[in-house]
Scaffold this active site. Structure first.
Site, PDB file in Angstrom:
ATOM      1  N   ASN A 179      36.006  44.586  92.512  1.00 36.37           N
ATOM      2  CA  ASN A 179      35.438  44.538  91.073  1.00 36.37           C
ATOM      3  C   ASN A 179      35.798  43.236  90.504  1.00 36.37           C
ATOM      4  OD1 ASN A 179      34.796  45.064  88.555  1.00 36.37           O
ATOM      5  ND2 ASN A 179      36.613  46.432  88.098  1.00 36.37           N
TER       6      ASN A 179
ATOM      7  N   LYS B 241      34.817  42.046  87.789  1.00 37.52           N
ATOM      8  CA  LYS B 241      35.163  41.864  86.174  1.00 37.52           C
ATOM      9  C   LYS B 241      34.390  40.782  85.590  1.00 37.52           C
ATOM     10  CE  LYS B 241      39.490  44.222  86.872  1.00 37.52           C
ATOM     11  NZ  LYS B 241      41.094  44.441  86.446  1.00 37.52           N
TER      12      LYS B 241
ATOM     13  N   HIS C 218      35.974  52.768  84.137  1.00 34.87           N
ATOM     14  CA  HIS C 218      36.989  52.049  84.608  1.00 34.87           C
ATOM     15  C   HIS C 218      37.896  51.918  83.164  1.00 34.87           C
ATOM     16  CE1 HIS C 218      39.385  48.321  85.236  1.00 34.87           C
ATOM     17  NE2 HIS C 218      38.997  48.473  86.650  1.00 34.87           N
TER      18      HIS C 218
ATOM     19  N   GLU D  99      39.424  49.677  81.824  1.00 30.03           N
ATOM     20  CA  GLU D  99      39.111  48.732  80.815  1.00 30.03           C
ATOM     21  C   GLU D  99      37.899  48.979  79.955  1.00 30.03           C
ATOM     22  OE1 GLU D  99      38.750  45.338  83.797  1.00 30.03           O
ATOM     23  OE2 GLU D  99      40.842  45.807  83.851  1.00 30.03           O
TER      24      GLU D  99
ATOM     25  N   GLU E 277      42.733  55.051  89.687  1.00 29.78           N
ATOM     26  CA  GLU E 277      43.399  53.958  89.252  1.00 29.78           C
ATOM     27  C   GLU E 277      44.298  54.058  88.392  1.00 29.78           C
ATOM     28  OE1 GLU E 277      40.645  50.219  90.271  1.00 29.78           O
ATOM     29  OE2 GLU E 277      40.064  50.899  88.399  1.00 29.78           O
TER      30      GLU E 277
ATOM     31  N   GLY F  86      45.827  45.060  87.668  1.00 28.14           N
ATOM     32  CA  GLY F  86      46.070  43.851  87.135  1.00 28.14           C
ATOM     33  C   GLY F  86      47.646  43.454  86.875  1.00 28.14           C
TER      34      GLY F  86
ATOM     35  N   SER G 259      46.375  46.825  91.745  1.00 31.59           N
ATOM     36  CA  SER G 259      47.152  45.753  92.544  1.00 31.59           C
ATOM     37  C   SER G 259      47.078  45.864  94.115  1.00 31.59           C
ATOM     38  CB  SER G 259      48.584  45.761  92.118  1.00 31.59           C
ATOM     39  OG  SER G 259      48.290  45.388  90.878  1.00 31.59           O
TER      40      SER G 259
HETATM   41  C1  PEP Z   1      40.556  47.119  89.065  1.00 32.36           C
HETATM   42  O1  PEP Z   1      40.200  46.446  87.896  1.00 32.36           O
HETATM   43  O2  PEP Z   1      39.809  48.016  89.449  1.00 32.36           O
HETATM   44  C2  PEP Z   1      41.748  46.923  89.760  1.00 32.36           C
HETATM   45  C3  PEP Z   1      42.120  47.754  90.646  1.00 32.36           C
HETATM   46  O3  PEP Z   1      42.414  45.755  89.617  1.00 32.36           O
HETATM   47  P1  PEP Z   1      43.467  44.861  90.314  1.00 32.36           P
HETATM   48  O4  PEP Z   1      43.306  45.262  91.696  1.00 32.36           O
HETATM   49  O5  PEP Z   1      43.445  43.436  89.815  1.00 32.36           O
HETATM   50  O6  PEP Z   1      44.748  45.560  90.237  1.00 32.36           O
END
Ligand code: PEP
Length: 254
Positions: free
Chosen positions: A9, A11, A96, A98, A168, A174, A214
């Site tokens: 992703n 973003k 997601h 976000e 998630e 992040g 992460s």
């Molecule tokens: C994500 O945005 O779906 C995500 C898992 O980000 P990160 O791997 O940076 O934590």
């Protein structure tokens, strides 16, 4: 059949030129690598057509990160599922955290988006997960179950079977703070149980459930080794080819 998938992703990162460079680098690496998972990249909308044309989409799938909740019409700035599909993309990331937190995407809006995506022949990668306060209150199971029920449980078994889920935990996205392999397995098994109770064992067993938060080259192998973790949705570690290939190697490569 349940698939292993590693999906990136991006973003809101990468200019078109940078995105094309990363996509073609990955495409070239994957052409000479035998993976044990499907690989997908979720790019900004404006990159989709160029990236899909530049890569072998049978080896490197392409995903949008969102879509409109209407088919077409006077919705300035929005991008429909038909438009996404016409670029050559095969997937769309929906729900997601976000998008839920910053753009007010409710379960009802996401239900519409999932249904539109499926009707267009796109595969939704549907994200669920709890925030830190909910985890600390022990409410993570209830939260993900509600998210699944509210947006997905009006689907037929056949349509549900076309989805990919991504668990998630918002506190891990992040932040550099990953769910432990045990925490991931525990809630993935729970999610599979929720699906089984509604759609039966076959649909539940065949459902791909990704972990996101992460996940990187160092922890992917341990996370993916869990029986109910079928891969990852990867943010930060999908922005450089070497890092992303390191995550893909969590499923072993040759
Ligand atoms: C994500 O945005 O779906 C995500 C898992 O980000 P990160 O791997 O940076 O934590």
């Amino acid at each position: 059949m349940r698939k292993n998938i590693v999906a990136g992703n991006w973003k809101m990162n990468k200019t078109l030129q940078e995105g094309l460079a990363l996509a073609t680098e990955l495409n070239d690496l994957l052409a000479t690598t035998k993976t044990n998972c499907d690989v997908v990249i979720g790019t900004p909308f404006i990159h989709l057509a160029s990236v899909a044309a530049a890569v072998d989409t049978t080896k490197l799938g392409v995903a949008a990160q969102n879509c409109a909740d209407h088919v077409s019409g006077a919705y300035t700035g929005e991008v429909s599922v038909g438009m996404v599909k016409s670029t050559g993309a095969q997937y769309v990331i929906l729900g997601h955290s976000e998008r839920r937190a910053y753009y007010g995407e409710t379960s009802a809006i996401l239900k519409t988006k999932v249904e539109l995506a499926l009707a267009e022949g796109l595969t939704p990668i549907f994200c669920i997960g709890e925030v830190l306060a909910e985890r600390e209150a022990g409410k993570q199971f209830e939260v993900v179950e509600t998210q699944i029920k509210e947006s997905l449980f009006d689907l037929s078994a056949a349509d549900f079977g076309k989805l990919v889920l991504a668990y998630e935990p918002v506190w891990a996205i992040g932040t550099g703070k990953t769910a432990s392999a045990e925490q991931a397995q525990e809630i993935h098994a729970y999610i599979r149980g929720v699906i089984k109770a509604k759609y039966g064992a076959e649909v539940a067993d065949n459902c791909t459930i990704l972990y996101g938060g992460s996940c990187n080259a160092k922890n992917a192998k341990e996370l993916f080794a869990n029986p109910d973790v079928d891969g990852g949705l990867i943010g930060g570690a999908s922005l450089k080819a070497a890092d992303f290939m390191g995550v893909i190697a969590g499923f072993d490569v040759a």
